[in-house]
Design an enzyme around this catalytic site. Sequence first.
Site, short mmCIF file in Angstrom:
data_model
loop_
_atom_site.label_atom_id
_atom_site.label_comp_id
_atom_site.label_asym_id
_atom_site.label_seq_id
_atom_site.Cartn_x
_atom_site.Cartn_y
_atom_site.Cartn_z
N ARG A 169 0.84 -1.08 -0.04
CA ARG A 169 0.08 -0.01 0.02
C ARG A 169 0.98 1.17 -0.12
NH1 ARG A 169 -4.99 -1.54 4.26
NH2 ARG A 169 -5.69 -3.37 2.97
N ARG A 173 1.45 9.24 -5.37
CA ARG A 173 0.72 10.07 -5.79
C ARG A 173 1.10 11.18 -7.23
NH1 ARG A 173 -0.25 12.28 0.30
NH2 ARG A 173 -1.44 10.51 1.21
N ARG A 246 11.19 -6.35 16.05
CA ARG A 246 11.93 -5.36 15.97
C ARG A 246 12.15 -4.34 17.02
NH1 ARG A 246 16.45 -6.12 13.24
NH2 ARG A 246 16.76 -4.07 12.61
N ARG A 277 15.79 7.54 11.01
CA ARG A 277 15.20 9.12 11.19
C ARG A 277 15.80 9.90 12.22
NH1 ARG A 277 8.62 8.18 11.67
NH2 ARG A 277 8.71 7.08 13.70
N GLU A 303 16.70 7.75 15.65
CA GLU A 303 16.17 6.41 15.92
C GLU A 303 16.95 5.31 15.26
OE1 GLU A 303 12.02 6.12 14.89
OE2 GLU A 303 11.15 7.74 15.92
N TYR A 351 1.21 -4.21 14.40
CA TYR A 351 1.42 -2.84 14.65
C TYR A 351 0.15 -2.22 14.30
CZ TYR A 351 3.94 1.26 15.24
OH TYR A 351 4.61 2.46 15.70
N ASP A 353 -2.17 1.11 14.05
CA ASP A 353 -2.17 2.52 14.25
C ASP A 353 -3.00 2.87 15.44
OD1 ASP A 353 -0.66 3.39 12.13
OD2 ASP A 353 -2.44 3.27 10.82
#
Length: 369
Positions: A169, A173, A246, A277, A303, A351, A353
């Site tokens: 996914r 765009r 992880r 990041r 991170e 995981y 949201d």
Amino acid sequence: MYDYLVVGTGLFGAVFARQAKEKGKLVLVIDKRNHIAGNCYTEKIEGINVHKYGAHIFHTNNQEVWNYVNRFATFNRYTNSPVANYHGELFSLPFNMYTFNKMWGVVTPREAAAKIEEQRKEIAGEPKNLEEQAISLVGRDIYEKLIKGYTEKQWGRDCKTLPAFIIKRLPVRLTFDNNYYNALYQGIPVGGYTKMVEKMLAGIEVKLGEDYLENREHWNSIARKIVYTGPIDAFFDYSLGALEYRNVRFENEILDTANFQGNAVINYTDCETPWTRTIEHKWFEFGKDGNENDLPKTVISREFSAEWKPGEEPYYPVNDERNASLYLKYKALADKEEHVIFGGRLAEYKYHDMDATVASALKKHNGVI
């Protein structure tokens, strides 16, 4: 005797406890950490609400969930627009016309689509792994610069060995839209997530520094039902083997500057930079013009992704066939536990949201009350 002992003060536990309390149930919430709010815990440093366990941006299309969380917080208008840094080249995320213009110099959507289509032809047939899936979606150039290094650091595995579905996914765009989440509602709670969870838990007994698994018999003896949000394999003493995760490690730094990177989230997508990041926390809530706004310092977090080891906080489930199969075996055991409700990312080995976690807690509460 409590009606519910809720194990964990993260979003699932806090929402379930709130709902039970409002139905007149006697609830005790415990957490092995010394703070509430789980991984969305925020702590004020230099006047900035720092996301101690990584960036948490609330986004949802679920009107019921949005209305619910707005009972406990006012949300600002933060829009997640991360930037990718590849050896000093900056690219807009998610992949959109700004990205394609920087990558190839194309100007129109038709030109961008043609460039992607040209590079997609490299993959014939159904993609067999993450690398092939990525190239089939956005082409070789974007894969090499913006996906490969970041993904391999995040998962600690070669992209050729990772399953294709991880990025099926991937947002692509052909518009100049760098709002990462295609969600109707999005924002950060004003005052931080800890303040929001405090309101959820208002009037409910909470005990911190208490590990349910270390004193299970005692906790089971004082409540009619247990709401468990910890690792499902730990609940069953790893009797079928350990699930893999992880881990994420953070290096936090207070800098004597008002503006370090000009954005909340910058991904480092090359293989050579060891961190995935950098988060500059003040931009979640303050100063869209980049001015000091009475906050002369800033707080950043780098991170680092690593393999999880027992005793560490597990973050991301490893979604491969071995772990998926093992989880289903644990779930079969969990389904036989008449007095235990399993919920949240660790108990469901998924995981979620944040909006999905809230929705799940509301649904499971309504199913048992």
